[in-house]
Design a protein around this motif. Structure first.
Motif, PDB file in Angstrom:
ATOM      1  N   ASN A 139       0.824  -1.210   0.000  1.00  0.00           N
ATOM      2  CA  ASN A 139       0.000   0.000   0.000  1.00  0.00           C
ATOM      3  C   ASN A 139       0.862   1.266   0.000  1.00  0.00           C
ATOM      4  O   ASN A 139       0.494   2.273  -0.618  1.00  0.00           O
ATOM      5  CB  ASN A 139      -0.949  -0.004   1.196  1.00  0.00           C
ATOM      6  N   ALA A 140       2.015   1.210   0.667  1.00  0.00           N
ATOM      7  CA  ALA A 140       2.927   2.357   0.649  1.00  0.00           C
ATOM      8  C   ALA A 140       3.456   2.605  -0.759  1.00  0.00           C
ATOM      9  O   ALA A 140       3.550   3.756  -1.212  1.00  0.00           O
ATOM     10  CB  ALA A 140       4.081   2.131   1.625  1.00  0.00           C
ATOM     11  N   THR A 141       3.797   1.527  -1.473  1.00  0.00           N
ATOM     12  CA  THR A 141       4.289   1.689  -2.845  1.00  0.00           C
ATOM     13  C   THR A 141       3.209   2.297  -3.729  1.00  0.00           C
ATOM     14  O   THR A 141       3.498   3.123  -4.602  1.00  0.00           O
ATOM     15  CB  THR A 141       4.750   0.352  -3.460  1.00  0.00           C
ATOM     16  N   ARG A 142       1.973   1.903  -3.507  1.00  0.00           N
ATOM     17  CA  ARG A 142       0.883   2.433  -4.331  1.00  0.00           C
ATOM     18  C   ARG A 142       0.607   3.895  -4.022  1.00  0.00           C
ATOM     19  O   ARG A 142       0.238   4.663  -4.915  1.00  0.00           O
ATOM     20  CB  ARG A 142      -0.371   1.576  -4.142  1.00  0.00           C
ATOM     21  N   MET A 143       0.783   4.289  -2.771  1.00  0.00           N
ATOM     22  CA  MET A 143       0.654   5.708  -2.424  1.00  0.00           C
ATOM     23  C   MET A 143       1.727   6.522  -3.132  1.00  0.00           C
ATOM     24  O   MET A 143       1.445   7.589  -3.705  1.00  0.00           O
ATOM     25  CB  MET A 143       0.759   5.885  -0.915  1.00  0.00           C
ATOM     26  N   ASN A 144       2.963   6.025  -3.110  1.00  0.00           N
ATOM     27  CA  ASN A 144       4.051   6.739  -3.790  1.00  0.00           C
ATOM     28  C   ASN A 144       3.823   6.779  -5.295  1.00  0.00           C
ATOM     29  O   ASN A 144       4.112   7.784  -5.955  1.00  0.00           O
ATOM     30  CB  ASN A 144       5.389   6.071  -3.476  1.00  0.00           C
ATOM     31  N   ALA A 145       3.302   5.678  -5.846  1.00  0.00           N
ATOM     32  CA  ALA A 145       3.025   5.639  -7.284  1.00  0.00           C
ATOM     33  C   ALA A 145       1.944   6.646  -7.643  1.00  0.00           C
ATOM     34  O   ALA A 145       2.054   7.372  -8.654  1.00  0.00           O
ATOM     35  CB  ALA A 145       2.597   4.228  -7.698  1.00  0.00           C
ATOM     36  N   LEU A 146       0.903   6.712  -6.835  1.00  0.00           N
ATOM     37  CA  LEU A 146      -0.171   7.669  -7.100  1.00  0.00           C
ATOM     38  C   LEU A 146       0.344   9.100  -7.011  1.00  0.00           C
ATOM     39  O   LEU A 146      -0.022   9.960  -7.820  1.00  0.00           O
ATOM     40  CB  LEU A 146      -1.316   7.452  -6.107  1.00  0.00           C
ATOM     41  N   ALA A 147       1.232   9.348  -6.050  1.00  0.00           N
ATOM     42  CA  ALA A 147       1.840  10.675  -5.939  1.00  0.00           C
ATOM     43  C   ALA A 147       2.635  11.003  -7.201  1.00  0.00           C
ATOM     44  O   ALA A 147       2.597  12.139  -7.698  1.00  0.00           O
ATOM     45  CB  ALA A 147       2.738  10.743  -4.710  1.00  0.00           C
ATOM     46  N   ILE A 206      -4.052   3.419 -10.065  1.00  0.00           N
ATOM     47  CA  ILE A 206      -2.881   2.544  -9.931  1.00  0.00           C
ATOM     48  C   ILE A 206      -3.285   1.090 -10.115  1.00  0.00           C
ATOM     49  O   ILE A 206      -4.134   0.571  -9.377  1.00  0.00           O
ATOM     50  CB  ILE A 206      -2.223   2.734  -8.547  1.00  0.00           C
ATOM     51  N   PRO A 207      -2.705   0.403 -11.096  1.00  0.00           N
ATOM     52  CA  PRO A 207      -3.030  -1.009 -11.312  1.00  0.00           C
ATOM     53  C   PRO A 207      -2.495  -1.877 -10.179  1.00  0.00           C
ATOM     54  O   PRO A 207      -1.480  -1.556  -9.562  1.00  0.00           O
ATOM     55  CB  PRO A 207      -2.318  -1.343 -12.630  1.00  0.00           C
ATOM     56  N   THR A 208      -3.176  -2.965  -9.921  1.00  0.00           N
ATOM     57  CA  THR A 208      -2.784  -3.851  -8.822  1.00  0.00           C
ATOM     58  C   THR A 208      -2.226  -5.177  -9.309  1.00  0.00           C
ATOM     59  O   THR A 208      -1.796  -5.996  -8.506  1.00  0.00           O
ATOM     60  CB  THR A 208      -3.978  -4.120  -7.893  1.00  0.00           C
ATOM     61  N   THR A 209      -2.234  -5.403 -10.623  1.00  0.00           N
ATOM     62  CA  THR A 209      -1.660  -6.619 -11.201  1.00  0.00           C
ATOM     63  C   THR A 209      -0.844  -6.259 -12.442  1.00  0.00           C
ATOM     64  O   THR A 209      -1.028  -5.187 -13.032  1.00  0.00           O
ATOM     65  CB  THR A 209      -2.736  -7.634 -11.617  1.00  0.00           C
ATOM     66  N   ILE A 210       0.021  -7.178 -12.843  1.00  0.00           N
ATOM     67  CA  ILE A 210       0.822  -6.979 -14.051  1.00  0.00           C
ATOM     68  C   ILE A 210      -0.082  -6.896 -15.277  1.00  0.00           C
ATOM     69  O   ILE A 210       0.125  -6.054 -16.162  1.00  0.00           O
ATOM     70  CB  ILE A 210       1.842  -8.130 -14.217  1.00  0.00           C
ATOM     71  N   ASN A 211      -1.082  -7.758 -15.355  1.00  0.00           N
ATOM     72  CA  ASN A 211      -1.978  -7.739 -16.511  1.00  0.00           C
ATOM     73  C   ASN A 211      -2.752  -6.425 -16.600  1.00  0.00           C
ATOM     74  O   ASN A 211      -2.967  -5.894 -17.695  1.00  0.00           O
ATOM     75  CB  ASN A 211      -2.943  -8.923 -16.451  1.00  0.00           C
ATOM     76  N   ASP A 212      -3.182  -5.905 -15.459  1.00  0.00           N
ATOM     77  CA  ASP A 212      -3.868  -4.605 -15.470  1.00  0.00           C
ATOM     78  C   ASP A 212      -2.947  -3.501 -15.980  1.00  0.00           C
ATOM     79  O   ASP A 212      -3.358  -2.628 -16.749  1.00  0.00           O
ATOM     80  CB  ASP A 212      -4.353  -4.245 -14.063  1.00  0.00           C
ATOM     81  N   ALA A 213      -1.686  -3.552 -15.546  1.00  0.00           N
ATOM     82  CA  ALA A 213      -0.707  -2.554 -15.997  1.00  0.00           C
ATOM     83  C   ALA A 213      -0.463  -2.674 -17.495  1.00  0.00           C
ATOM     84  O   ALA A 213      -0.375  -1.664 -18.209  1.00  0.00           O
ATOM     85  CB  ALA A 213       0.593  -2.712 -15.224  1.00  0.00           C
ATOM     86  N   THR A 248       3.105   4.117 -17.759  1.00  0.00           N
ATOM     87  CA  THR A 248       2.259   3.334 -16.865  1.00  0.00           C
ATOM     88  C   THR A 248       2.961   3.249 -15.519  1.00  0.00           C
ATOM     89  O   THR A 248       4.076   2.729 -15.419  1.00  0.00           O
ATOM     90  CB  THR A 248       2.018   1.923 -17.412  1.00  0.00           C
ATOM     91  N   ILE A 249       2.323   3.780 -14.491  1.00  0.00           N
ATOM     92  CA  ILE A 249       2.944   3.898 -13.178  1.00  0.00           C
ATOM     93  C   ILE A 249       2.205   3.003 -12.194  1.00  0.00           C
ATOM     94  O   ILE A 249       0.968   3.010 -12.130  1.00  0.00           O
ATOM     95  CB  ILE A 249       2.922   5.362 -12.697  1.00  0.00           C
ATOM     96  N   MET A 250       2.963   2.220 -11.426  1.00  0.00           N
ATOM     97  CA  MET A 250       2.360   1.295 -10.481  1.00  0.00           C
ATOM     98  C   MET A 250       3.274   1.082  -9.284  1.00  0.00           C
ATOM     99  O   MET A 250       4.421   1.539  -9.267  1.00  0.00           O
ATOM    100  CB  MET A 250       2.063  -0.045 -11.157  1.00  0.00           C
ATOM    101  N   GLY A 251       2.743   0.379  -8.281  1.00  0.00           N
ATOM    102  CA  GLY A 251       3.532  -0.011  -7.118  1.00  0.00           C
ATOM    103  C   GLY A 251       3.623  -1.524  -7.056  1.00  0.00           C
ATOM    104  O   GLY A 251       3.762  -2.190  -8.077  1.00  0.00           O
ATOM    105  N   GLY A 252       3.514  -2.070  -5.859  1.00  0.00           N
ATOM    106  CA  GLY A 252       3.603  -3.510  -5.688  1.00  0.00           C
ATOM    107  C   GLY A 252       2.313  -4.210  -6.094  1.00  0.00           C
ATOM    108  O   GLY A 252       1.288  -3.583  -6.344  1.00  0.00           O
TER     109      GLY A 252
END
Length: 225
Positions: free
Chosen positions: A72-80, A92-99, A109-113
């Motif tokens: 969730n921290a990685t996704r916050m940074n990605a959204l920022a 922010i995508p949550t899977t590789i396929n979504d990305a 395309t920006i994402m986190g974990g």
């Protein structure tokens, strides 16, 4: 133009506060460069993740929960980070396929974990594999791969070029023992090896290295191939 995936270390953008100045410079450089085609950016959790995880670990919190907090921290940074790009996804995508699906609509395309047990380096390697990108830039707070931690060992030497097998052996060696300092995890290195993805480990704050990698296949850090 080349398709590239960047594993952007959270420590570069997330210290005591977000490094807004760097985030602006980084996004401007990426958007203005004509060397880059499609770009995937996987953002790490940085201090935001480390603070939560270290505090909660002392209470005996389950490792799966700690992983979820880190994700969730990685996704916050990605959204920022999306704040500073014009042509990128806003969700922010949550899977590789979504990305991968989003990448058909955006240049960046920006994402986190994605899931527990996968580091952001592994996510970046999987994204590169899924997109068919043959270049993975591991942008860290250290300017390459060293024989030992240069922050604690003044005799540590930077390695200019490594084979996948040499990198895997060094990562395995560094993974053993308390508090390992690993430049990349084993899973990400094995993924890169099986798909022939060239890895460039750089100081992510040196913006000139990004274009040099894409245009000339060189950098001031370490090349793994």
């Amino acid at each position: 133009m080349k398709s590239v995936v960047i594993s952007l270390g959270g420590s570069i953008i997330s210290g005591d506060r977000l490094d807004i100045g760097f985030m602006k410079r980084f996004s401007n450089m990426m958007e203005q460069s004509r060397a880059f085609g499609k770009v995937g950016i996987v953002v790490g959790g940085g201090r935001l993740a480390r603070n939560y995880i270290s505090d909660l670990r002392e209470t005996g919190t389950n490792d799966i929960i700690l992983d979820e907090i880190g994700i969730n921290a990685t996704r916050m940074n990605a959204l920022a980070m999306t704040t500073f790009f014009k042509n990128c996804n806003l969700k922010i995508p949550t899977t590789i396929n979504d990305a991968a699906e989003l990448s058909s609509n955006y240049r960046f395309t920006i994402m986190g974990g994605t899931e527990a047990g996968h580091t952001t380096d592994t996510v970046a390697a999987l994204l590169a594999e899924r997109l068919g990108a043959k270049v993975l830039i591991n942008a860290t707070s250290v300017d390459g791969v060293y024989t030992d931690d240069p922050r604690t060992d003044k005799n540590a030497k930077k390695i200019g070029n490594m084979t996948y097998d040499e990198a895997i052996a060094l990562s395995l060696k560094k993974s053993i023992g308390a508090g390992p300092n690993v430049f990349m995890d084993l899973t990400s290195l094995h993924i890169a090896k099986r798909s022939g993805i060239r890895i460039f480990v750089i100081d992510g704050r040196k913006l000139e290295d990004y274009a040099s990698i894409v245009e000339h296949d060189t950098c001031t850090g370490t090349v793994i191939l």
